[in-house]
Write a protein that holds these residues in place. Sequence first.
Motif, PDB file in Angstrom:
ATOM      1  N   ARG A 230      14.694  12.613  23.159  1.00  0.00           N
ATOM      2  CA  ARG A 230      15.477  12.581  21.930  1.00  0.00           C
ATOM      3  C   ARG A 230      16.777  13.306  22.219  1.00  0.00           C
ATOM      4  O   ARG A 230      16.766  14.342  22.875  1.00  0.00           O
TER       5      ARG A 230
ATOM      6  N   ALA B 178       0.925   5.215   0.558  1.00  0.00           N
ATOM      7  CA  ALA B 178       0.204   6.419   1.012  1.00  0.00           C
ATOM      8  C   ALA B 178       1.106   7.620   0.776  1.00  0.00           C
ATOM      9  O   ALA B 178       1.386   7.966  -0.361  1.00  0.00           O
ATOM     10  N   GLY B 179       1.621   8.240   1.844  1.00  0.00           N
ATOM     11  CA  GLY B 179       2.502   9.397   1.642  1.00  0.00           C
ATOM     12  C   GLY B 179       3.855   9.031   1.050  1.00  0.00           C
ATOM     13  O   GLY B 179       4.541   9.857   0.475  1.00  0.00           O
ATOM     14  N   GLY B 180       4.253   7.784   1.244  1.00  0.00           N
ATOM     15  CA  GLY B 180       5.508   7.309   0.668  1.00  0.00           C
ATOM     16  C   GLY B 180       6.751   7.696   1.448  1.00  0.00           C
ATOM     17  O   GLY B 180       7.861   7.332   1.064  1.00  0.00           O
ATOM     18  N   THR B 181       6.597   8.401   2.553  1.00  0.00           N
ATOM     19  CA  THR B 181       7.797   8.900   3.249  1.00  0.00           C
ATOM     20  C   THR B 181       8.625   7.766   3.862  1.00  0.00           C
ATOM     21  O   THR B 181       9.819   7.916   4.058  1.00  0.00           O
ATOM     22  N   ASP B 182       7.976   6.667   4.143  1.00  0.00           N
ATOM     23  CA  ASP B 182       8.735   5.521   4.640  1.00  0.00           C
ATOM     24  C   ASP B 182       8.940   4.496   3.532  1.00  0.00           C
ATOM     25  O   ASP B 182      10.043   4.020   3.293  1.00  0.00           O
ATOM     26  N   LEU B 183       7.875   4.211   2.823  1.00  0.00           N
ATOM     27  CA  LEU B 183       7.913   3.139   1.823  1.00  0.00           C
ATOM     28  C   LEU B 183       8.969   3.398   0.746  1.00  0.00           C
ATOM     29  O   LEU B 183       9.723   2.491   0.375  1.00  0.00           O
TER      30      LEU B 183
ATOM     31  N   VAL C  46       0.861  -1.180   0.000  1.00  0.00           N
ATOM     32  CA  VAL C  46       0.000   0.000   0.000  1.00  0.00           C
ATOM     33  C   VAL C  46       0.903   1.237   0.000  1.00  0.00           C
ATOM     34  O   VAL C  46       1.867   1.305   0.763  1.00  0.00           O
TER      35      VAL C  46
ATOM     36  N   THR D 124       1.010  10.233   6.238  1.00  0.00           N
ATOM     37  CA  THR D 124      -0.379  10.022   6.649  1.00  0.00           C
ATOM     38  C   THR D 124      -0.425   9.315   7.994  1.00  0.00           C
ATOM     39  O   THR D 124       0.539   8.648   8.396  1.00  0.00           O
TER      40      THR D 124
ATOM     41  N   ALA E 218       8.914  14.030  13.318  1.00  0.00           N
ATOM     42  CA  ALA E 218       9.548  14.329  12.031  1.00  0.00           C
ATOM     43  C   ALA E 218       9.790  15.825  11.842  1.00  0.00           C
ATOM     44  O   ALA E 218      10.228  16.515  12.758  1.00  0.00           O
TER      45      ALA E 218
ATOM     46  N   VAL F 218      -5.763  -0.021   6.237  1.00  0.00           N
ATOM     47  CA  VAL F 218      -6.249   0.745   7.379  1.00  0.00           C
ATOM     48  C   VAL F 218      -7.157   1.823   6.812  1.00  0.00           C
ATOM     49  O   VAL F 218      -6.761   2.536   5.881  1.00  0.00           O
TER      50      VAL F 218
ATOM     51  N   THR G  31       5.786   7.339  17.096  1.00  0.00           N
ATOM     52  CA  THR G  31       5.690   8.094  18.353  1.00  0.00           C
ATOM     53  C   THR G  31       4.249   8.547  18.582  1.00  0.00           C
ATOM     54  O   THR G  31       3.945   9.152  19.604  1.00  0.00           O
TER      55      THR G  31
ATOM     56  N   TRP H 216      15.401  10.124  15.983  1.00  0.00           N
ATOM     57  CA  TRP H 216      14.499   9.133  16.557  1.00  0.00           C
ATOM     58  C   TRP H 216      14.604   9.192  18.065  1.00  0.00           C
ATOM     59  O   TRP H 216      15.701   9.343  18.603  1.00  0.00           O
TER      60      TRP H 216
ATOM     61  N   CYS I 207       1.539   2.243  10.376  1.00  0.00           N
ATOM     62  CA  CYS I 207       2.037   1.045   9.678  1.00  0.00           C
ATOM     63  C   CYS I 207       3.518   1.144   9.323  1.00  0.00           C
ATOM     64  O   CYS I 207       4.059   0.249   8.690  1.00  0.00           O
ATOM     65  N   GLN I 208       4.185   2.244   9.658  1.00  0.00           N
ATOM     66  CA  GLN I 208       5.592   2.396   9.264  1.00  0.00           C
ATOM     67  C   GLN I 208       6.416   1.249   9.831  1.00  0.00           C
ATOM     68  O   GLN I 208       6.093   0.664  10.857  1.00  0.00           O
TER      69      GLN I 208
ATOM     70  N   ASN J 211       1.765   6.264   9.269  1.00  0.00           N
ATOM     71  CA  ASN J 211       2.523   6.397  10.509  1.00  0.00           C
ATOM     72  C   ASN J 211       2.349   5.159  11.376  1.00  0.00           C
ATOM     73  O   ASN J 211       3.309   4.640  11.961  1.00  0.00           O
TER      74      ASN J 211
HETATM   75  C1  LIG Z   1      13.164  12.101   8.799  1.00  0.00           C
HETATM   76  C2  LIG Z   1      11.974  11.397   9.347  1.00  0.00           C
HETATM   77  C3  LIG Z   1      11.609  11.612  10.666  1.00  0.00           C
HETATM   78  C4  LIG Z   1      10.511  10.971  11.204  1.00  0.00           C
HETATM   79  N1  LIG Z   1      10.192  11.184  12.514  1.00  0.00           N
HETATM   80  C5  LIG Z   1       9.121  10.531  13.037  1.00  0.00           C
HETATM   81  C6  LIG Z   1       8.726  10.703  14.390  1.00  0.00           C
HETATM   82  O1  LIG Z   1       9.326  11.486  15.121  1.00  0.00           O
HETATM   83  N2  LIG Z   1       7.672  10.027  14.861  1.00  0.00           N
HETATM   84  C7  LIG Z   1       6.978   9.160  14.086  1.00  0.00           C
HETATM   85  O2  LIG Z   1       6.031   8.568  14.550  1.00  0.00           O
HETATM   86  N3  LIG Z   1       7.323   8.966  12.804  1.00  0.00           N
HETATM   87  C8  LIG Z   1       8.370   9.628  12.270  1.00  0.00           C
HETATM   88  N4  LIG Z   1       8.699   9.419  10.967  1.00  0.00           N
HETATM   89  C9  LIG Z   1       7.971   8.429  10.214  1.00  0.00           C
HETATM   90  C10 LIG Z   1       6.842   9.041   9.461  1.00  0.00           C
HETATM   91  O3  LIG Z   1       5.886   9.491  10.370  1.00  0.00           O
HETATM   92  C11 LIG Z   1       6.298   7.970   8.556  1.00  0.00           C
HETATM   93  O4  LIG Z   1       7.234   7.769   7.527  1.00  0.00           O
HETATM   94  C12 LIG Z   1       4.990   8.352   7.954  1.00  0.00           C
HETATM   95  O5  LIG Z   1       4.028   8.602   8.910  1.00  0.00           O
HETATM   96  C13 LIG Z   1       4.497   7.260   7.056  1.00  0.00           C
HETATM   97  O6  LIG Z   1       3.329   7.692   6.422  1.00  0.00           O
HETATM   98  P1  LIG Z   1       3.226   7.663   4.851  1.00  0.00           P
HETATM   99  O7  LIG Z   1       1.847   8.087   4.534  1.00  0.00           O
HETATM  100  O8  LIG Z   1       4.298   8.419   4.208  1.00  0.00           O
HETATM  101  O9  LIG Z   1       3.380   6.100   4.625  1.00  0.00           O
HETATM  102  P2  LIG Z   1       4.043   5.282   3.454  1.00  0.00           P
HETATM  103  O10 LIG Z   1       5.493   5.507   3.417  1.00  0.00           O
HETATM  104  O11 LIG Z   1       3.290   5.462   2.216  1.00  0.00           O
HETATM  105  O12 LIG Z   1       3.772   3.846   4.038  1.00  0.00           O
HETATM  106  C14 LIG Z   1       4.413   3.350   5.177  1.00  0.00           C
HETATM  107  C15 LIG Z   1       4.001   1.892   5.403  1.00  0.00           C
HETATM  108  O13 LIG Z   1       2.648   1.833   5.791  1.00  0.00           O
HETATM  109  C16 LIG Z   1       1.871   1.105   4.838  1.00  0.00           C
HETATM  110  N5  LIG Z   1       0.596   1.830   4.733  1.00  0.00           N
HETATM  111  C17 LIG Z   1       0.451   3.159   4.560  1.00  0.00           C
HETATM  112  N6  LIG Z   1      -0.864   3.488   4.612  1.00  0.00           N
HETATM  113  C18 LIG Z   1      -1.547   2.341   4.809  1.00  0.00           C
HETATM  114  C19 LIG Z   1      -2.917   2.024   4.938  1.00  0.00           C
HETATM  115  N7  LIG Z   1      -3.871   2.975   4.916  1.00  0.00           N
HETATM  116  N8  LIG Z   1      -3.273   0.746   5.113  1.00  0.00           N
HETATM  117  C20 LIG Z   1      -2.324  -0.234   5.165  1.00  0.00           C
HETATM  118  N9  LIG Z   1      -1.014   0.011   5.059  1.00  0.00           N
HETATM  119  C21 LIG Z   1      -0.616   1.279   4.878  1.00  0.00           C
HETATM  120  C22 LIG Z   1       2.700   1.082   3.599  1.00  0.00           C
HETATM  121  O14 LIG Z   1       2.401  -0.049   2.812  1.00  0.00           O
HETATM  122  C23 LIG Z   1       4.105   1.037   4.170  1.00  0.00           C
HETATM  123  O15 LIG Z   1       4.451  -0.256   4.561  1.00  0.00           O
HETATM  124  C24 LIG Z   1       9.755  10.078  10.402  1.00  0.00           C
HETATM  125  C25 LIG Z   1      10.113   9.871   9.082  1.00  0.00           C
HETATM  126  C26 LIG Z   1      11.207  10.510   8.537  1.00  0.00           C
HETATM  127  C27 LIG Z   1      11.564  10.259   7.104  1.00  0.00           C
END
Ligand SMILES: Cc1cc2nc3c(=O)[nH]c(=O)nc-3n(C[C@H](O)[C@H](O)[C@H](O)COP(=O)(O)OP(=O)(O)OC[C@H]3O[C@@H](n4cnc5c(N)ncnc54)[C@H](O)[C@@H]3O)c2cc1C
Lengths: 786, 329
Positions: free
Chosen positions: B231, B30-35, B28, B109, B100, B212, B164, B238, B115-116, B113
Motif C-alpha cells: 500500500r 450486514a455492516g453496511g460499510t460498503d453497501l 443483503v 462483517t 481498513a 453467506v 484483502t 487500497w 461480498c464487497q 468483506n
Molecule cells: C475506508 C475503508 C477501508 C477499507 N479497507 C479495506 C481493506 O483494507 N481490506 C478489505 O478487505 N476491505 C476493506 N474495506 C472494505 C470493508 O472490509 C468492507 O466494506 C466490509 O467488510 C463490508 O462488510 P459489511 O458487513 O459492512 O458489508 P455491507 O456493506 O453490509 O455489504 C457489502 C456487500 O456484501 C453483501 N453482503 C453482506 N453480507 C452478506 C451475506 N452474509 N450474504 C450475502 N451477501 C452479503 C451486501 O449485500 C453488499 O453487497 C474498507 C472499507 C472502507 C470503507
Amino acid sequence: MADYGWPDAEHRTLIGKRITRVDSPVKVSGQAKYTYDVKRPGMLFGKILRCPYAYAKVVSIDASAAEKMPGVKAIHIIQGPNSTIHWAGDEVVAVAAVDEPTAEDAVRAIKVKYQKLSHLVSDAEPPKGAAQAQGPLSMDDIDDMLDNQVPARQMVEQIQQYGITSKPDEGTLKGLQEDGATDEVIKAIRAATVHPEAGSRPKSNYQKAAAQTLGDGEKAFAQAEVISEGLYGVPVITHCCLESHGSTSEWTDNDHLLVHMSTQNVSGIAGQMAEPLKIPATNIRVHQDHIGGGFGSKFSPDRWGIATAEVSKKAGGKPVRIMLERDSELKVAGARPSAYARVRVGAKRDGTIVAWQSESWGTGGPGGGGMPPIPYVFSIPNQRKEHTAIRNNIGPARAWRAPNHPQAAVITMCALDDLAAKLNMDPLDFFLKNIELGKPRQAIYTEELGIASDLMGWKQKWHPRGQNKSGNLARGVGLSLHTWGGRGHASDCDLTIHPDGSVDIKMGSQDLGTGTRTCILMVAADTLGIPMDTISLQIGDTMYPPSGGSGGSTTIGGVSSSTRRAAVDAREGLFAKVAPALNAQPAELESINGTVRVKGDSSRSLSWKEACSKLGAMPLTVRGKNPDKSKPPDLTNSGVGGVQMAEVEVDTDTGIVKVKKMVAVQDCGLVIDVKTAESQCHGALIMGISYSLFEEKVMDPTTGRMLNPDMQYYRLAGLNDIPELVVHMMTGKGYDERGVIGLGEPPVISPGAAISNAVANAIGVRVPFLPLTPDRVLGAFQKAGA
Amino acid sequence: MRSFEYVSPTTKAQAVSLLAGNWGQTEVFAGGTDLLALMKDDVLAPKRLVNIKQIKDLQGVTYNAQGLRVGALTNLGELADDANVKKNYPALAEALIEAASPQIRNMATLGGNLCQRPRCWYFRNGFGLLPKDETGKELIIEGDNRYHAILANDGPAKFVSPSTIAPVLIAYAAKIRLEGPKGKRELPLEKFYVVPKTETEREHDLQPNEIVTEVVVPPATDAKAAHYEIRQKEAFDWPLAVAAVALRMNGSNVQSARVVMGYVAPVPWISMEAEQALSSQNISEDTAQRAAAAALRNAKALSHNSYKVQLARVAVKRALLKAASGGAA
Ligand SMILES: Cc1cc2nc3c(=O)[nH]c(=O)nc-3n(C[C@H](O)[C@H](O)[C@H](O)COP(=O)(O)OP(=O)(O)OC[C@H]3O[C@@H](n4cnc5c(N)ncnc54)[C@H](O)[C@@H]3O)c2cc1C
C-alpha cells in the motif's frame, strides 16, 4: 502624535510569545459552529442538478414532474437552454425541498436534454503544431487571467502587445476591478487597440504566449560548461476542503437576505451577491463563525451560493441550505492549475548559473492559465521562456495556497538540483554559490540555509545521488527555497472601552483556523495592558467593519495593524480622561498589567476598572484602519524568504516513498504568535507532503469526468504518513523591525520541490512529475534503464 | 439515497424468502460499510434492504479439531482479536488488522468483506462493472486503468477483486457456506469468485436470494503462512498488490504451496505457476524470486498499470520469504 509602532521586545507582554489559540476549547469540544452546522427554523434542503458531460449545450429542461412532487418547494434554473457547459458537474438546476432525499428525488425527476460537444480533459504536452499564437484578448480572457492571478505587469504587457477583441463598457470594467484588476490594467484596457474580427475566430485549446527573453540566452548556453536538461511538473490537484463549499440563505423580508456562508471573505460576499440578486449590498447580511478549510477556493459566493438565495426567494424566503456533496466539492469547487516544463539550465564549471530556457505548459481549466514565475527565486541573467496555456474541460481553476509558486518551485528547484548533480556538487553548496541571484533576500536565505542544514543534519545525511542505499531501501535529502509577498490587506477595526472596564472588538474578518482571533486579541491586550480574556472579540459578520478577504497571506498584517491603531487610539483616549485623576499629563501615563499608572511611579495608579469609570456615562469607541498613512509607521510589510529540507526513504523494489523528516525555516517579519505561526508551517508541511505523494485530479478521457471525486482515490496524507516536522521561525533583530508579514502561503511552496529532490538524491534518477507514486517512481527507474 | 423498504428477519429462512430472485431488487444488509456508500452514490438502488444482523445463527467463532468456523456476521475486529485465530491462523489475523481502520473493522462483517463490491473507479462512478460508453467503447481500456487488473483481464472485466482477506483465506483452503431457497451449499472460497461476462452478472457465485452463512477453515498448524500487502499510504488506502502464501514443508523443502494474489485480477488469483516453481525447493531469495516471476509470467498490463506487475512480483516474493522465516507470527 501617538506612537503606533510595534513595541520592541522589552516592551511586549504578549506579541512574539507562544500563545495557545483561544478557540481551541470550542473546537475540540464540538461547540464551534461551522456553516455546515447551521440549522435555521423551517430550513429547506437544496440540491443541484449537475451536467454529466464535460462540454455540452443545454437543449431543453423539463422540470414539470419535479415541480409536482410533494415536498418540493422551489426550482430554479441556473443555466437554461442554449447555455454552454464547460465542465462535467457544472450547475444546471437548483431544487429546494423539505428534506435531502426529496430534493434528490426531485433532481432525478428533472429531464435535461444536452447536445454533447467534443471535450478535452488532458493536459499532456501540446501536440506539435497544435498551439495557436496568442491573439487579442477578450474581456473573458482578462477575467480568467485575474482568476489565475497573472501578475498585473504581465497582463498590461499582454494587453499592450495583443490588443483586445471588443471595447468594454463601464460595468464590465467595474466587474474586472472587483475581480482584482489594478488601475494599470484598467488603464491598459482603455488604451488598447480593438480587433473585433479576432473575437469570432475559433480558439484552439492551446494558446502559446510570445516568448519572454532576458539577456542573451543563446550566447550564454554556448559558453556554458555544463548543461542539464529535464522534464518537471505538477498535475492539477483540488482544494478538497474538509468542510465543503456552501451556504444557508433566507429572506428576512422581501428585500433583505441573511446568509451563512463558508467563506474566506465575509466582508466581500455581500457585494458579490448584490448584483445578481438585484438588491443593495447593504441589505445582505453575511455571517460565519468557523470555517473548515478554504485554501484559496472560498472568496466568492459561487454560482451555487447565488442559486441558494434564488431558491430561498422562490420558496417564500424560507431558509435553504446548499452545501456541496464531497464529489461536487472535488469536481467543481476548486483546482490548482497544472504546470509542466522542459527545462535547460547552464552553468560554469564552478557552479555559477548562467542560462535558463524553458518550454512550459499547463491548464487552469477553461481559462487556460499563465506561466508560473520561473525561474523561481533565482534571477538567472540569461533566459528564454515559452508557455502554452491549455484551455480544457476539467473545471475551473482557483487560487490554491500560494498560487503558481509551488509549481514554479518544482520546475525551478528540481531543474537546478539536477544541474548541481551534473556538476557533482552538494546542492546546498550549489545554491549558496548562486545565492546572489536570490536578491533582495540573499542574506536571509543564507542564514536560513545554515539553520536548516543544522536542523536536518544535512552534512551528515547528504551523499552523492544514489549512494546511500542498504538493501532495497534508499535514503536521500533535498532542499528548496521560496518567497512570497504577504503585505496586510485593508482592514477596519472598531474597539470599544466601556465605563465598566469591559472591552470589545468588532471586525468583519474571518479566522480560517490560522489563529486570527488569537492574534487580534494578543495585539489588543498587549497594547491596552489587560489580559486577553477580558476582551470580547466579534468577527465574521458584515455588521462589523469591513476587513479584507483572507487570501495572499494578507490577513495577519491587515488585522494586527488595524487592531494596533484602534487599541493605541483607545488607550490614548482613555488616558486623556484618566490623567486629571492621577494629576498627570496623558502622555505620562502607561497601562500595564491591568493598571493605568504614571510611568515609573506605581504609587500613582488606578486599576483598569477604576480608570475606565472615568469615561463617564458613554463608552469610548474608536476605529483603527489599515492602511492608514495618517497614523504612521506602516505596521506591515511584504516579502519573505523560506528554506525547506526533506529527507526520504524509498523502497526501490516498490517505488514507495516515505518522508522521514522535514525542516522548514521561515521568515515573516514580526511574528505575533510564535505558536500559531509554527502551526501554520506544520499544516503547510503536511499539505505539502500530501500533494507531493498523493494528490491528483484524475480525469477520464472518454467521459470527461473526474474519476476520483471521493476520498478513497483522492488521497490525503494520514497521520502515519507524517514524519518528524521541524519548524524554525526567524525572529529577533533584522526580522522584528520589518513589521508584520503574512505566513499562510509561503511554507506550502517548497515541499514538492524539496521532496522530489530528496527522492532524486536517494534513487539517483529524477521522477519528473508529482505526485511521487509507485508507478511514477518505478517508471523513472525503467526509463533510466536501472 | 433513494427510499427503500427495510426488513429485519430473525432467521435465515425468513431472510432468504425476503430476497428477490433477480439482482437490483433487494440487497443483503450486514455492516453496511460498503453497501451504504454504494447506495449514497446511487450505484445501487435496491427497493428493499434485508438486514441480517438479527439472525443469531450467523454469529460466532468456534475452533476445534475440524478447524475454524466463522459466522458471516463476525466483524473483522472481533475475528482479529480471537485467540484461536491469532494462534492458529496468524497470517489471517495479520491481514485482518491491516484492513481498513478500527472503526470500520468494528462494523464490517466477514460475510460483507467477502461480498464487497469492486473499488474500480468506473464502477463507483456509476459506469457499471464492465463500463462502456454509448458507442460500446470500453472505458477502462481507453481510460485510466492504473489500478486495474494485470491478470485475467482479456474479457470485459478489468476490475480487481477488493477483499484483502479473501486471498489469505484461500491460501488456508477456506470454504464458504451459502443458504438459499434451494437449501445449503458449500464451495471452496476460490470458486465463490467468478469473472462476470455481462453487465447483468456479478463477481460472486451467489444467487440474488442466497446469503453467506459461514466460512470454515481447516486446521493449519502444519502450514507456514504469510500475508504481504503493498500500500502506498500507511493506513486507510487500497493496496496495489497483495500476496498470501501457505507452505507445507518436508524438512527444509516445500512439499506443497498455495500462492494467492489479490488486487491483480477480477478474482483472488491462485498461481499454479508459482506453486509448481516452488515444489521441492527450499525457500531462498533466489527461489522466491523465481516463483514470483512465474506467478506473473502471464500478466498482461493495460496502458497504465505495468508497474503493478512489478509490485505483485515483490508481494509474492516477500510473502514467501516471510512465510519461510516463520510467517506472520
Ligand atoms: C475506508 C475503508 C477501508 C477499507 N479497507 C479495506 C481493506 O483494507 N481490506 C478489505 O478487505 N476491505 C476493506 N474495506 C472494505 C470493508 O472490509 C468492507 O466494506 C466490509 O467488510 C463490508 O462488510 P459489511 O458487513 O459492512 O458489508 P455491507 O456493506 O453490509 O455489504 C457489502 C456487500 O456484501 C453483501 N453482503 C453482506 N453480507 C452478506 C451475506 N452474509 N450474504 C450475502 N451477501 C452479503 C451486501 O449485500 C453488499 O453487497 C474498507 C472499507 C472502507 C470503507
